[in-house]
Motif scaffolding. Structure first.
Motif, PDB file in Angstrom:
ATOM      1  N   GLU A 228       0.684  -1.110  -0.062  1.00 23.23           N
ATOM      2  CA  GLU A 228       0.010   0.051  -0.158  1.00 23.23           C
ATOM      3  C   GLU A 228       0.864   1.192  -0.023  1.00 23.23           C
ATOM      4  N   ASP A 229       2.035   1.376   0.393  1.00 22.25           N
ATOM      5  CA  ASP A 229       2.933   2.342   0.403  1.00 22.25           C
ATOM      6  C   ASP A 229       3.526   2.500  -1.185  1.00 22.25           C
ATOM      7  N   PHE A 230       3.279   1.852  -1.880  1.00 18.73           N
ATOM      8  CA  PHE A 230       3.670   2.097  -3.444  1.00 18.73           C
ATOM      9  C   PHE A 230       3.009   3.357  -3.925  1.00 18.73           C
ATOM     10  N   VAL A 231       3.756   4.502  -4.295  1.00 16.79           N
ATOM     11  CA  VAL A 231       3.185   5.544  -4.459  1.00 16.79           C
ATOM     12  C   VAL A 231       2.423   5.548  -5.940  1.00 16.79           C
ATOM     13  N   PRO A 232       2.971   4.921  -6.829  1.00 16.45           N
ATOM     14  CA  PRO A 232       2.290   4.727  -8.225  1.00 16.45           C
ATOM     15  C   PRO A 232       0.930   3.983  -8.080  1.00 16.45           C
ATOM     16  N   CYS A 233       0.670   3.433  -6.996  1.00 16.70           N
ATOM     17  CA  CYS A 233      -0.666   2.528  -6.859  1.00 16.70           C
ATOM     18  C   CYS A 233      -1.728   3.713  -6.497  1.00 16.70           C
ATOM     19  N   LYS A 234      -1.330   4.952  -5.957  1.00 19.22           N
ATOM     20  CA  LYS A 234      -2.034   5.846  -5.669  1.00 19.22           C
ATOM     21  C   LYS A 234      -2.984   6.506  -6.868  1.00 19.22           C
ATOM     22  N   GLN A 235      -1.995   6.462  -8.107  1.00 20.34           N
ATOM     23  CA  GLN A 235      -2.897   6.863  -9.437  1.00 20.34           C
ATOM     24  C   GLN A 235      -4.153   5.900  -9.567  1.00 20.34           C
ATOM     25  N   PHE A 236      -4.035   4.807  -9.360  1.00 16.24           N
ATOM     26  CA  PHE A 236      -5.250   3.959  -9.572  1.00 16.24           C
ATOM     27  C   PHE A 236      -6.343   4.141  -8.574  1.00 16.24           C
ATOM     28  N   TRP A 237      -5.889   4.428  -7.369  1.00 14.41           N
ATOM     29  CA  TRP A 237      -6.890   4.604  -6.271  1.00 14.41           C
ATOM     30  C   TRP A 237      -7.717   5.903  -6.590  1.00 14.41           C
ATOM     31  N   HIS A 238      -6.906   7.234  -7.105  1.00 12.83           N
ATOM     32  CA  HIS A 238      -7.551   8.169  -7.292  1.00 12.83           C
ATOM     33  C   HIS A 238      -8.485   8.021  -8.459  1.00 12.83           C
ATOM     34  N   ALA A 239      -8.365   7.211  -9.372  1.00  7.15           N
ATOM     35  CA  ALA A 239      -8.975   7.043 -10.580  1.00  7.15           C
ATOM     36  C   ALA A 239     -10.358   6.139 -10.077  1.00  7.15           C
ATOM     37  N   PHE A 240     -10.199   5.223  -9.364  1.00  4.41           N
ATOM     38  CA  PHE A 240     -11.658   4.514  -9.122  1.00  4.41           C
ATOM     39  C   PHE A 240     -12.298   5.240  -8.242  1.00  4.41           C
ATOM     40  N   GLN A 241     -11.709   6.139  -7.087  1.00  6.41           N
ATOM     41  CA  GLN A 241     -12.423   6.964  -6.442  1.00  6.41           C
ATOM     42  C   GLN A 241     -13.308   7.996  -6.992  1.00  6.41           C
ATOM     43  N   SER A 242     -12.496   8.654  -7.928  1.00 10.83           N
ATOM     44  CA  SER A 242     -13.163   9.611  -8.811  1.00 10.83           C
ATOM     45  C   SER A 242     -14.312   9.172  -9.916  1.00 10.83           C
ATOM     46  N   LEU A 243     -14.195   7.913 -10.279  1.00  9.11           N
ATOM     47  CA  LEU A 243     -14.984   7.417 -11.397  1.00  9.11           C
ATOM     48  C   LEU A 243     -16.271   6.657 -10.849  1.00  9.11           C
ATOM     49  N   CYS A 244     -15.925   5.753 -10.033  1.00  5.33           N
ATOM     50  CA  CYS A 244     -16.737   4.785  -9.448  1.00  5.33           C
ATOM     51  C   CYS A 244     -17.921   5.129  -8.233  1.00  5.33           C
ATOM     52  N   PRO A 245     -19.075   5.047  -8.506  1.00  6.30           N
ATOM     53  CA  PRO A 245     -20.024   5.108  -7.384  1.00  6.30           C
ATOM     54  C   PRO A 245     -19.679   4.483  -6.118  1.00  6.30           C
ATOM     55  N   SER A 246     -19.818   5.130  -5.094  1.00  7.26           N
ATOM     56  CA  SER A 246     -19.551   4.461  -3.551  1.00  7.26           C
ATOM     57  C   SER A 246     -20.112   3.012  -3.368  1.00  7.26           C
ATOM     58  N   GLU A 247     -21.381   2.801  -4.218  1.00  6.35           N
ATOM     59  CA  GLU A 247     -21.920   1.774  -3.973  1.00  6.35           C
ATOM     60  C   GLU A 247     -21.588   0.549  -4.646  1.00  6.35           C
TER      61      GLU A 247
END
Length: 86
Positions: free
Chosen positions: A49-68
């Motif tokens: 989880e500390d690998f910085v490039p993974c954060k790009q994917f996290w931001h992408a799905f948090q921005s695009l995906c409905p929370s449900e």
């Protein structure tokens, strides 16, 4: 008290969304959402989880995906019946 209030500076909030991804050129971002969720979990499983490039994917799905959807996928992963091998 007044001195303390003067020293506190408000934090700036930058609202951003995911940039263009050539794999998903259409306006419907459902596949981009799902693929970003998968990519994030594969990345953290491989690198941690500390690998910085993974954060790009996290931001992408948090921005695009409905929370449900994310909650449902998290439940499926926890129950071992998520449709994709992570």
């Amino acid at each position: 008290m007044a001195e303390q209030e003067e020293q506190e500076t408000p934090q700036r909030f930058t609202f951003g969304t995911v940039g263009f991804d050539a794999r998903f050129p259409n306006t419907n971002q459902t596949k981009h959402c799902f693929q970003s969720y998968i990519d994030y979990h594969r990345c953290i499983n491989a690198k941690g989880e500390d690998f910085v490039p993974c954060k790009q994917f996290w931001h992408a799905f948090q921005s695009l995906c409905p929370s449900e959807w994310v909650e449902r996928w998290d439940e499926q992963r926890d129950n071992g019946n998520f449709p994709v091998d992570l």
